[in-house]
Design a protein around this motif. Sequence first.
Motif, PDB file in Angstrom:
ATOM      1  N   GLU A   1      76.975  40.583  20.890  1.00  0.00           N
ATOM      2  CA  GLU A   1      77.697  40.423  19.677  1.00  0.00           C
ATOM      3  C   GLU A   1      77.636  42.136  18.800  1.00  0.00           C
ATOM      4  OE1 GLU A   1      74.456  38.231  18.146  1.00  0.00           O
ATOM      5  OE2 GLU A   1      74.913  36.099  18.371  1.00  0.00           O
ATOM      6  N   ALA A   2      77.629  42.644  18.970  1.00  0.00           N
ATOM      7  CA  ALA A   2      76.930  44.007  18.191  1.00  0.00           C
ATOM      8  C   ALA A   2      78.784  44.592  18.288  1.00  0.00           C
ATOM      9  CB  ALA A   2      76.205  44.723  19.393  1.00  0.00           C
ATOM     10  N   THR A   3      79.398  43.923  19.552  1.00  0.00           N
ATOM     11  CA  THR A   3      81.275  45.332  19.827  1.00  0.00           C
ATOM     12  C   THR A   3      81.497  44.460  19.666  1.00  0.00           C
ATOM     13  OG1 THR A   3      80.554  43.642  22.309  1.00  0.00           O
ATOM     14  CG2 THR A   3      79.828  45.731  22.514  1.00  0.00           C
ATOM     15  N   VAL A   4      81.909  43.301  18.800  1.00  0.00           N
ATOM     16  CA  VAL A   4      82.134  42.211  18.315  1.00  0.00           C
ATOM     17  C   VAL A   4      82.059  43.214  16.340  1.00  0.00           C
ATOM     18  CG1 VAL A   4      82.621  40.049  17.322  1.00  0.00           C
ATOM     19  CG2 VAL A   4      82.619  40.104  19.635  1.00  0.00           C
ATOM     20  N   ASP A   5      80.998  43.431  16.133  1.00  0.00           N
ATOM     21  CA  ASP A   5      81.052  43.800  14.669  1.00  0.00           C
ATOM     22  C   ASP A   5      81.599  45.149  14.549  1.00  0.00           C
ATOM     23  OD1 ASP A   5      79.707  41.357  14.344  1.00  0.00           O
ATOM     24  OD2 ASP A   5      76.944  42.126  14.268  1.00  0.00           O
ATOM     25  N   ILE A   6      81.048  45.738  16.049  1.00  0.00           N
ATOM     26  CA  ILE A   6      81.648  47.088  15.857  1.00  0.00           C
ATOM     27  C   ILE A   6      83.169  46.972  15.571  1.00  0.00           C
ATOM     28  CG2 ILE A   6      82.335  49.298  17.202  1.00  0.00           C
ATOM     29  CD1 ILE A   6      79.373  49.123  18.207  1.00  0.00           C
ATOM     30  N   ALA A   7      84.088  46.448  16.920  1.00  0.00           N
ATOM     31  CA  ALA A   7      85.068  46.346  16.427  1.00  0.00           C
ATOM     32  C   ALA A   7      85.863  45.902  15.353  1.00  0.00           C
ATOM     33  CB  ALA A   7      86.051  45.407  17.945  1.00  0.00           C
ATOM     34  N   THR A   8      84.937  44.862  14.273  1.00  0.00           N
ATOM     35  CA  THR A   8      86.272  44.079  13.685  1.00  0.00           C
ATOM     36  C   THR A   8      85.247  45.393  12.367  1.00  0.00           C
ATOM     37  OG1 THR A   8      84.322  41.611  14.287  1.00  0.00           O
ATOM     38  CG2 THR A   8      85.390  42.149  11.828  1.00  0.00           C
ATOM     39  N   VAL A   9      84.067  45.881  12.845  1.00  0.00           N
ATOM     40  CA  VAL A   9      84.316  47.179  11.421  1.00  0.00           C
ATOM     41  C   VAL A   9      85.329  47.316  11.343  1.00  0.00           C
ATOM     42  CG1 VAL A   9      83.060  49.193  10.662  1.00  0.00           C
ATOM     43  CG2 VAL A   9      81.608  46.670  10.712  1.00  0.00           C
ATOM     44  N   LEU A  10      85.817  48.788  12.296  1.00  0.00           N
ATOM     45  CA  LEU A  10      87.380  49.318  12.918  1.00  0.00           C
ATOM     46  C   LEU A  10      88.098  48.218  12.869  1.00  0.00           C
ATOM     47  CD1 LEU A  10      85.003  51.535  15.404  1.00  0.00           C
ATOM     48  CD2 LEU A  10      85.331  52.406  13.346  1.00  0.00           C
ATOM     49  N   GLY A  11      88.702  47.729  12.371  1.00  0.00           N
ATOM     50  CA  GLY A  11      89.763  47.248  12.114  1.00  0.00           C
ATOM     51  C   GLY A  11      90.629  47.110  13.938  1.00  0.00           C
ATOM     52  N   LYS A  12      89.643  46.611  14.812  1.00  0.00           N
ATOM     53  CA  LYS A  12      90.468  46.366  15.980  1.00  0.00           C
ATOM     54  C   LYS A  12      90.032  45.094  16.268  1.00  0.00           C
ATOM     55  CE  LYS A  12      90.669  51.080  16.974  1.00  0.00           C
ATOM     56  NZ  LYS A  12      91.898  51.629  16.738  1.00  0.00           N
ATOM     57  N   ASN A  13      90.810  44.400  17.672  1.00  0.00           N
ATOM     58  CA  ASN A  13      90.755  43.016  17.798  1.00  0.00           C
ATOM     59  C   ASN A  13      89.857  42.456  18.579  1.00  0.00           C
ATOM     60  OD1 ASN A  13      91.291  40.312  18.580  1.00  0.00           O
ATOM     61  ND2 ASN A  13      92.773  41.067  20.431  1.00  0.00           N
ATOM     62  N   PRO A  14      88.964  41.792  18.024  1.00  0.00           N
ATOM     63  CA  PRO A  14      87.180  41.646  18.388  1.00  0.00           C
ATOM     64  C   PRO A  14      87.197  40.834  19.557  1.00  0.00           C
ATOM     65  CG  PRO A  14      87.617  40.196  16.449  1.00  0.00           C
ATOM     66  CD  PRO A  14      88.742  40.883  16.586  1.00  0.00           C
ATOM     67  N   LYS A  15      88.193  40.220  20.532  1.00  0.00           N
ATOM     68  CA  LYS A  15      88.436  39.576  21.107  1.00  0.00           C
ATOM     69  C   LYS A  15      88.357  40.556  22.620  1.00  0.00           C
ATOM     70  CE  LYS A  15      90.094  34.711  20.052  1.00  0.00           C
ATOM     71  NZ  LYS A  15      90.739  33.778  19.788  1.00  0.00           N
ATOM     72  N   GLY A  16      87.623  40.209  23.401  1.00  0.00           N
ATOM     73  CA  GLY A  16      86.862  40.395  24.740  1.00  0.00           C
ATOM     74  C   GLY A  16      86.974  42.005  24.561  1.00  0.00           C
ATOM     75  N   VAL A  17      86.318  42.712  23.370  1.00  0.00           N
ATOM     76  CA  VAL A  17      86.465  44.321  23.424  1.00  0.00           C
ATOM     77  C   VAL A  17      85.020  44.533  24.462  1.00  0.00           C
ATOM     78  CG1 VAL A  17      84.495  43.927  21.349  1.00  0.00           C
ATOM     79  CG2 VAL A  17      85.746  46.091  21.893  1.00  0.00           C
TER      80      VAL A  17
END
Length: 172
Positions: free
Chosen positions: A64-80
């Motif tokens: 959940e934390a890695t998906v949140d970070i990717a989302t905030v940075l505008g990166k693709n949250p899938k498979g981060v």
Amino acid sequence: MATLIETLIQVLNEECEVFDQLLAVSQEKTRVIVANDIERLQQITDKEQDVLTTITNLERRREEATVDIATVLGKNPKGVTLTDVIGYLEGQQEMQNRLADVHDRLLARVKQLSAENQHNAMLVNDQLEMIQYNLNVLQGMRQAPETGTYNRGAYNTGDTYAPVQGYFDSSS
């Protein structure tokens, strides 16, 4: 963003501690397997299951934390992955170093645990082979030699010098 990274680092540190517990349980399991203490092995397996439940919950929080970070940075949250998150922190050297450090510690613990589990699997397989050997020896001891009795068709009748008994017959 900094709080998301701090949360991720905290979760990873907790995972390291729990993996240390799991490694201790696995090492205890090794001693119990060698001692052939089945009752204690069941207790350790139950304890191991509790620790694995904790790890599963921490893994969910980490994801959940890695998906949140990717989302905030505008990166693709899938498979981060954690390595991806470390790469996203190019300009924040301190956070990047802390995250890389905890990543390396966690990876080292996973490798140790994997080696311990392989060792335990080998010990269990050795025990199973010994049980199979003992069963084969017992089976061989219970087989009597065949007689030289033939039927009308000139085939051996398969009669033995001793009566045939079951392997787990309580009368013997």
